[in-house]
Motif scaffolding. Structure first.
Motif, mmCIF file in Angstrom:
data_model
loop_
_atom_site.group_PDB
_atom_site.id
_atom_site.type_symbol
_atom_site.label_atom_id
_atom_site.label_comp_id
_atom_site.label_asym_id
_atom_site.label_seq_id
_atom_site.Cartn_x
_atom_site.Cartn_y
_atom_site.Cartn_z
ATOM 1 N N GLU A 79 0.833 -1.210 0.000
ATOM 2 C CA GLU A 79 0.000 0.000 0.000
ATOM 3 C C GLU A 79 0.864 1.255 0.000
ATOM 4 O O GLU A 79 0.520 2.256 -0.642
ATOM 5 N N VAL A 80 1.977 1.195 0.713
ATOM 6 C CA VAL A 80 2.895 2.343 0.753
ATOM 7 C C VAL A 80 3.439 2.630 -0.641
ATOM 8 O O VAL A 80 3.441 3.771 -1.113
ATOM 9 N N GLN A 81 3.892 1.588 -1.317
ATOM 10 C CA GLN A 81 4.519 1.745 -2.630
ATOM 11 C C GLN A 81 3.519 2.165 -3.701
ATOM 12 O O GLN A 81 3.866 2.895 -4.633
ATOM 13 N N ASN A 82 2.269 1.723 -3.550
ATOM 14 C CA ASN A 82 1.274 1.966 -4.604
ATOM 15 C C ASN A 82 0.428 3.216 -4.377
ATOM 16 O O ASN A 82 -0.599 3.386 -5.025
ATOM 17 N N GLN A 83 0.840 4.085 -3.465
ATOM 18 C CA GLN A 83 0.096 5.322 -3.218
ATOM 19 C C GLN A 83 0.975 6.529 -3.559
ATOM 20 O O GLN A 83 2.196 6.432 -3.589
ATOM 21 N N ASN A 84 0.333 7.651 -3.815
ATOM 22 C CA ASN A 84 1.095 8.878 -4.082
ATOM 23 C C ASN A 84 0.510 10.094 -3.362
ATOM 24 O O ASN A 84 0.838 11.229 -3.671
ATOM 25 N N LYS A 85 -0.371 9.831 -2.386
ATOM 26 C CA LYS A 85 -1.005 10.935 -1.652
ATOM 27 C C LYS A 85 -0.155 11.402 -0.475
ATOM 28 O O LYS A 85 -0.233 12.560 -0.064
ATOM 29 N N PHE A 86 0.646 10.490 0.078
ATOM 30 C CA PHE A 86 1.353 10.799 1.318
ATOM 31 C C PHE A 86 2.866 10.711 1.130
ATOM 32 O O PHE A 86 3.364 9.884 0.365
ATOM 33 N N GLN A 87 3.553 11.561 1.864
ATOM 34 C CA GLN A 87 5.012 11.547 1.848
ATOM 35 C C GLN A 87 5.516 10.336 2.627
ATOM 36 O O GLN A 87 4.927 9.939 3.632
ATOM 37 N N ILE A 88 6.602 9.752 2.154
ATOM 38 C CA ILE A 88 7.205 8.609 2.845
ATOM 39 C C ILE A 88 8.412 9.111 3.629
ATOM 40 O O ILE A 88 9.307 9.749 3.062
ATOM 41 N N GLU A 89 8.418 8.834 4.907
ATOM 42 C CA GLU A 89 9.502 9.284 5.788
ATOM 43 C C GLU A 89 10.833 8.685 5.334
ATOM 44 O O GLU A 89 10.882 7.591 4.769
ATOM 45 N N ASP A 90 11.928 9.410 5.577
ATOM 46 C CA ASP A 90 13.234 9.088 4.992
ATOM 47 C C ASP A 90 13.702 7.661 5.248
ATOM 48 O O ASP A 90 14.168 6.978 4.331
ATOM 49 N N SER A 91 13.606 7.193 6.495
ATOM 50 C CA SER A 91 14.149 5.859 6.797
ATOM 51 C C SER A 91 13.373 4.768 6.066
ATOM 52 O O SER A 91 13.956 3.775 5.609
ATOM 53 N N LEU A 92 12.066 4.951 5.925
ATOM 54 C CA LEU A 92 11.267 3.975 5.186
ATOM 55 C C LEU A 92 11.564 4.064 3.691
ATOM 56 O O LEU A 92 11.683 3.040 3.005
ATOM 57 N N LEU A 93 11.716 5.278 3.201
ATOM 58 C CA LEU A 93 12.025 5.466 1.779
ATOM 59 C C LEU A 93 13.369 4.830 1.432
ATOM 60 O O LEU A 93 13.505 4.151 0.401
ATOM 61 N N LYS A 94 14.355 5.010 2.293
ATOM 62 C CA LYS A 94 15.676 4.416 2.055
ATOM 63 C C LYS A 94 15.600 2.895 2.079
ATOM 64 O O LYS A 94 16.273 2.215 1.299
ATOM 65 N N PHE A 95 14.780 2.363 2.984
ATOM 66 C CA PHE A 95 14.611 0.912 3.045
ATOM 67 C C PHE A 95 14.034 0.386 1.729
ATOM 68 O O PHE A 95 14.509 -0.618 1.179
ATOM 69 N N ILE A 96 13.008 1.060 1.227
ATOM 70 C CA ILE A 96 12.379 0.626 -0.025
ATOM 71 C C ILE A 96 13.372 0.720 -1.182
ATOM 72 O O ILE A 96 13.511 -0.214 -1.989
ATOM 73 N N GLU A 97 14.086 1.842 -1.260
ATOM 74 C CA GLU A 97 15.051 2.029 -2.350
ATOM 75 C C GLU A 97 16.176 1.002 -2.292
ATOM 76 O O GLU A 97 16.650 0.516 -3.324
ATOM 77 N N LYS A 98 16.594 0.660 -1.082
ATOM 78 C CA LYS A 98 17.677 -0.310 -0.909
ATOM 79 C C LYS A 98 17.249 -1.716 -1.323
ATOM 80 O O LYS A 98 18.043 -2.494 -1.875
ATOM 81 N N ASN A 99 15.997 -2.048 -1.056
ATOM 82 C CA ASN A 99 15.537 -3.416 -1.291
ATOM 83 C C ASN A 99 14.811 -3.618 -2.614
ATOM 84 O O ASN A 99 14.749 -4.740 -3.117
#
Length: 223
Positions: A175-195
């Motif tokens: 749900e986090v990846q498939n939405q564009n309404k909300f900002q993703i906090e840095d640590s979560l964003l880095k986790f997604i980008e890393k994986n």
């Protein structure tokens, strides 16, 4: 279970589900900030450090009101319970005593089938003095107010419990990846980008290839 429930699950969503469970992730949306955090604990730590979760405050607690005091000149007394109304502590003491004795459970006297409205009246200072009781001094108590709602709570834990119940929403990584309404906090964003890389997705596919039950899905994803 995920693949059985999501019959048309694609490779990316399946991979996101896999890494969410593998890393025990529980992303949480904080609607007030329109931001998604990696975990509830991370959000709570941030809000506490920024003093945006609760405030410590003092309240005064008073214990009842005086029925009779040194300024009282006339009192109305229930003969069944001793309840008393003073002429200066109640706006309508005579109406109040009538109402009290007519509803008083201890009043068993009947006149014409109805409860008696009998009561005593006194203007004797010595009688009045017997009904003066010293009211307890108010006490001061430390409580906590929610920064978000302003509501008072008895403890920090109660504020946090209310926050968890009413002010956040848990999301899946999909749900986090498939939405564009909300900002993703840095640590979560880095986790997604890393994986979420081509190499790691390939490794995921190779892992599933070791199990026959995943063959139909792999054929669907990679042909």
């Amino acid at each position: 279970d995920f693949l059985q429930d999501e019959k048309k699950a694609d490779l990316i969503n399946s991979y996101l589900f896999f890494i969410e469970k593998e890393n025990n992730l529980k992303p949480v949306l904080f609607p007030q900030e329109k931001k998604i955090y990696k975990s509830l604990d991370e959000l709570l730590d941030k809000l506490e450090n920024e003093k945006k979760l609760y405030r410590e405050t003092e309240i005064k607690i008073r214990f009842g009101s005086e029925s009779v005091n040194e300024e009282t000149k006339k009192i109305y007394i229930c003969p069944f319970t001793g309840k008393v109304f003073g002429d200066n502590t109640h706006p309508n003491p005579q109406d109040a005593i009538y109402d009290w004795v007519s509803k008083c459970k201890e009043n068993t006297e009947r006149i014409g089938g109805l409860k008696s409205k009998r009561f005593f009246v006194s203007e004797d200072p010595e009688i009045i003095a017997k009904y003066i009781t010293k009211r307890k001094e108010p006490i001061t108590k430390i409580v906590f107010s929610s920064v978000i709602t302003g509501k008072l709570f008895n403890s920090k834990k109660a504020v946090i419990d209310d926050f968890k119940k009413h002010h956040v929403k848990f999301l899946t990584l999909m749900e986090v990846q498939n939405q564009n309404k909300f900002q993703i906090e840095d640590s979560l964003l880095k986790f997604i980008e890393k994986n979420l890389t081509e190499e790691k997705i390939k490794n995921f596919v190779n892992l599933l290839a070791n199990y026959k039950e995943f063959e139909p899905y792999l054929e669907q994803w990679v042909g």
